[in-house]
Write a protein that holds these residues in place. Sequence first.
Motif, PDB file in Angstrom:
ATOM      1  N   MET A  89       1.145  -4.165  -9.417  1.00 48.90           N
ATOM      2  CA  MET A  89       1.897  -3.774  -8.230  1.00 48.90           C
ATOM      3  C   MET A  89       2.875  -2.630  -8.507  1.00 48.90           C
ATOM      4  O   MET A  89       3.359  -1.980  -7.584  1.00 48.90           O
ATOM      5  N   LYS A  90       3.146  -2.372  -9.775  1.00 46.34           N
ATOM      6  CA  LYS A  90       4.055  -1.278 -10.140  1.00 46.34           C
ATOM      7  C   LYS A  90       3.363   0.083 -10.057  1.00 46.34           C
ATOM      8  O   LYS A  90       4.022   1.120 -10.061  1.00 46.34           O
ATOM      9  N   LEU A  91       2.035   0.071  -9.989  1.00 48.38           N
ATOM     10  CA  LEU A  91       1.288   1.323  -9.915  1.00 48.38           C
ATOM     11  C   LEU A  91       1.361   1.913  -8.505  1.00 48.38           C
ATOM     12  O   LEU A  91       1.485   1.172  -7.529  1.00 48.38           O
ATOM     13  N   PRO A  92       1.258   3.235  -8.375  1.00 48.23           N
ATOM     14  CA  PRO A  92       1.214   3.851  -7.045  1.00 48.23           C
ATOM     15  C   PRO A  92       0.044   3.301  -6.243  1.00 48.23           C
ATOM     16  O   PRO A  92      -1.035   3.046  -6.783  1.00 48.23           O
ATOM     17  N   ASP A  93       0.257   3.112  -4.945  1.00 41.58           N
ATOM     18  CA  ASP A  93      -0.755   2.547  -4.049  1.00 41.58           C
ATOM     19  C   ASP A  93      -1.405   3.684  -3.253  1.00 41.58           C
ATOM     20  O   ASP A  93      -0.723   4.397  -2.517  1.00 41.58           O
ATOM     21  N   VAL A  94      -2.737   3.846  -3.399  1.00 46.98           N
ATOM     22  CA  VAL A  94      -3.425   4.934  -2.687  1.00 46.98           C
ATOM     23  C   VAL A  94      -3.982   4.484  -1.344  1.00 46.98           C
ATOM     24  O   VAL A  94      -4.651   5.249  -0.653  1.00 46.98           O
ATOM     25  N   GLY A  95      -3.696   3.229  -0.949  1.00 49.46           N
ATOM     26  CA  GLY A  95      -4.121   2.760   0.366  1.00 49.46           C
ATOM     27  C   GLY A  95      -5.198   1.698   0.316  1.00 49.46           C
ATOM     28  O   GLY A  95      -5.654   1.291  -0.745  1.00 49.46           O
ATOM     29  N   TYR A  96      -5.591   1.250   1.492  1.00 44.03           N
ATOM     30  CA  TYR A  96      -6.610   0.206   1.606  1.00 44.03           C
ATOM     31  C   TYR A  96      -7.973   0.754   1.194  1.00 44.03           C
ATOM     32  O   TYR A  96      -8.327   1.887   1.535  1.00 44.03           O
ATOM     33  N   MET A  97      -8.729  -0.033   0.487  1.00 47.26           N
ATOM     34  CA  MET A  97     -10.005   0.410  -0.091  1.00 47.26           C
ATOM     35  C   MET A  97     -11.010   0.936   0.926  1.00 47.26           C
ATOM     36  O   MET A  97     -11.850   1.775   0.591  1.00 47.26           O
ATOM     37  N   ARG A  98     -10.944   0.456   2.170  1.00 44.70           N
ATOM     38  CA  ARG A  98     -11.886   0.912   3.187  1.00 44.70           C
ATOM     39  C   ARG A  98     -11.300   2.008   4.078  1.00 44.70           C
ATOM     40  O   ARG A  98     -11.939   2.438   5.035  1.00 44.70           O
ATOM     41  N   ALA A  99     -10.094   2.439   3.775  1.00 42.42           N
ATOM     42  CA  ALA A  99      -9.450   3.490   4.577  1.00 42.42           C
ATOM     43  C   ALA A  99      -8.746   4.482   3.654  1.00 42.42           C
ATOM     44  O   ALA A  99      -7.585   4.823   3.846  1.00 42.42           O
ATOM     45  N   LEU A 100      -9.473   4.950   2.652  1.00 41.91           N
ATOM     46  CA  LEU A 100      -8.893   5.833   1.646  1.00 41.91           C
ATOM     47  C   LEU A 100      -8.700   7.257   2.179  1.00 41.91           C
ATOM     48  O   LEU A 100      -9.445   7.721   3.036  1.00 41.91           O
ATOM     49  N   SER A 101      -7.699   7.909   1.618  1.00 40.75           N
ATOM     50  CA  SER A 101      -7.454   9.316   1.914  1.00 40.75           C
ATOM     51  C   SER A 101      -7.712  10.109   0.631  1.00 40.75           C
ATOM     52  O   SER A 101      -7.103   9.827  -0.398  1.00 40.75           O
ATOM     53  N   PRO A 102      -8.622  11.089   0.660  1.00 45.68           N
ATOM     54  CA  PRO A 102      -8.891  11.881  -0.544  1.00 45.68           C
ATOM     55  C   PRO A 102      -7.624  12.516  -1.109  1.00 45.68           C
ATOM     56  O   PRO A 102      -7.432  12.556  -2.328  1.00 45.68           O
ATOM     57  N   GLU A 103      -6.761  12.982  -0.204  1.00 45.56           N
ATOM     58  CA  GLU A 103      -5.528  13.625  -0.657  1.00 45.56           C
ATOM     59  C   GLU A 103      -4.643  12.636  -1.414  1.00 45.56           C
ATOM     60  O   GLU A 103      -4.033  12.979  -2.436  1.00 45.56           O
ATOM     61  N   GLY A 104      -4.574  11.400  -0.911  1.00 48.69           N
ATOM     62  CA  GLY A 104      -3.748  10.394  -1.572  1.00 48.69           C
ATOM     63  C   GLY A 104      -4.247  10.045  -2.953  1.00 48.69           C
ATOM     64  O   GLY A 104      -3.451   9.847  -3.884  1.00 48.69           O
ATOM     65  N   VAL A 105      -5.567   9.967  -3.110  1.00 47.07           N
ATOM     66  CA  VAL A 105      -6.147   9.643  -4.411  1.00 47.07           C
ATOM     67  C   VAL A 105      -5.962  10.798  -5.388  1.00 47.07           C
ATOM     68  O   VAL A 105      -5.547  10.606  -6.541  1.00 47.07           O
ATOM     69  N   MET A 106      -6.223  12.005  -4.937  1.00 51.97           N
ATOM     70  CA  MET A 106      -6.154  13.167  -5.817  1.00 51.97           C
ATOM     71  C   MET A 106      -4.722  13.567  -6.146  1.00 51.97           C
ATOM     72  O   MET A 106      -4.485  14.290  -7.119  1.00 51.97           O
ATOM     73  N   ALA A 107      -3.774  13.074  -5.359  1.00 54.52           N
ATOM     74  CA  ALA A 107      -2.366  13.423  -5.592  1.00 54.52           C
ATOM     75  C   ALA A 107      -1.842  12.902  -6.927  1.00 54.52           C
ATOM     76  O   ALA A 107      -0.880  13.441  -7.469  1.00 54.52           O
ATOM     77  N   VAL A 108      -2.474  11.856  -7.461  1.00 54.72           N
ATOM     78  CA  VAL A 108      -2.011  11.293  -8.748  1.00 54.72           C
ATOM     79  C   VAL A 108      -2.726  11.941  -9.929  1.00 54.72           C
ATOM     80  O   VAL A 108      -2.564  11.520 -11.073  1.00 54.72           O
ATOM     81  N   ASN A 109      -3.533  12.983  -9.643  1.00 57.59           N
ATOM     82  CA  ASN A 109      -4.231  13.747 -10.677  1.00 57.59           C
ATOM     83  C   ASN A 109      -5.061  12.876 -11.627  1.00 57.59           C
ATOM     84  O   ASN A 109      -4.891  12.921 -12.853  1.00 57.59           O
ATOM     85  N   PRO A 110      -5.984  12.081 -11.084  1.00 55.57           N
ATOM     86  CA  PRO A 110      -6.797  11.229 -11.952  1.00 55.57           C
ATOM     87  C   PRO A 110      -7.849  12.024 -12.715  1.00 55.57           C
ATOM     88  O   PRO A 110      -8.287  13.095 -12.266  1.00 55.57           O
ATOM     89  N   THR A 111      -8.234  11.518 -13.873  1.00 52.90           N
ATOM     90  CA  THR A 111      -9.346  12.121 -14.612  1.00 52.90           C
ATOM     91  C   THR A 111     -10.636  11.370 -14.308  1.00 52.90           C
ATOM     92  O   THR A 111     -11.727  11.828 -14.662  1.00 52.90           O
TER      93      THR A 111
END
Length: 316
Positions: A89-111
């Motif tokens: 729960m301490k990790l950033p939350d990118v949203g509900y799995m069925r309502a994802l936002s590409p911008e929200g996911v990419m904002a954390v710069n994942p590899t």
Amino acid sequence: MSKSFDFRRARPWEVALTVFALSAPLLLPLSTAGSQGFVRQAVAQEMQQVDTSKVVVIGGALTEIVYALGEEGRLVARDSTSMYPREAMKLPDVGYMRALSPEGVMAVNPTAILAIEGSGPADALAVLKSSGIPFETVPEGFDRAAILKKIDIVGTFLGVPEKAKALEEKVGADLDAAIAEAAKRPESERKRVLFVLSFQNGKVMAAGGHTAADGIIGLSGGINATDGAFEGYKPLTDEAVVNAKPDVIMLMDRPGHGSSDEEVLKHPAISLTPAAANKAILRMDGLHLLGFGPRTASAIRDLNKALYGKTGNVSQ
């Protein structure tokens, strides 16, 4: 005397054919019985080349697996269904799995991105997959084999297959014991359970076949009251609810949300069932019950005990 082959004047297809002919003797040994091992090794090496130092994980079961493997240090974000263990729960939350936002996911710069099958929406996944970030989709499933497959895929993706194998053996043994114990319940004594996802315009939204609810009910020694009449979740007519004759009404535990037990029992159709007559309402942690991850053996035991053990009105 034949002329030597001139690559400079050759047409493209002639060059390709010549290269293949010259390389055939070198490729032949790879087509022997041992070639499968070579291919698997090559695939494993390719997977290990993926940079998984900063992973976004989508799906509560996958998050649990990453933690169970001891690889949580790689995680940089999670989806909102990933609530266990609490450290997640301490990790950033990118949203509900069925309502994802590409911008929200990419904002954390994942590899890399690790997502459970069924994540979405489709257009968001298309954007993420076209971004060049390695994206691994893990098949969903609601039985023993599906759980172990999830562990295997996650472990391979993270480059820790040995850890995954050890976890599979541990989880598999625990599942076998829990399933075997629940299976001892005679068919004639098994309770009919109606899993209610929600109420929509007064209609009961119930679980049919090929759902997590259907899977856990069966593994725990119960019978899905919808009897496989349909797949997925579907609103039922009042007549269908009455005909299902559920002994138990099961819902997800949502403190402060949804209908109270009294409201459920007063539903026009539910009020006419054996469950209402015995006031048999069962509420359980949705993630634990329906996650189908490393803790599923515990969920099987908990549900079996709630249905048949000395746990209040449900077991009466």
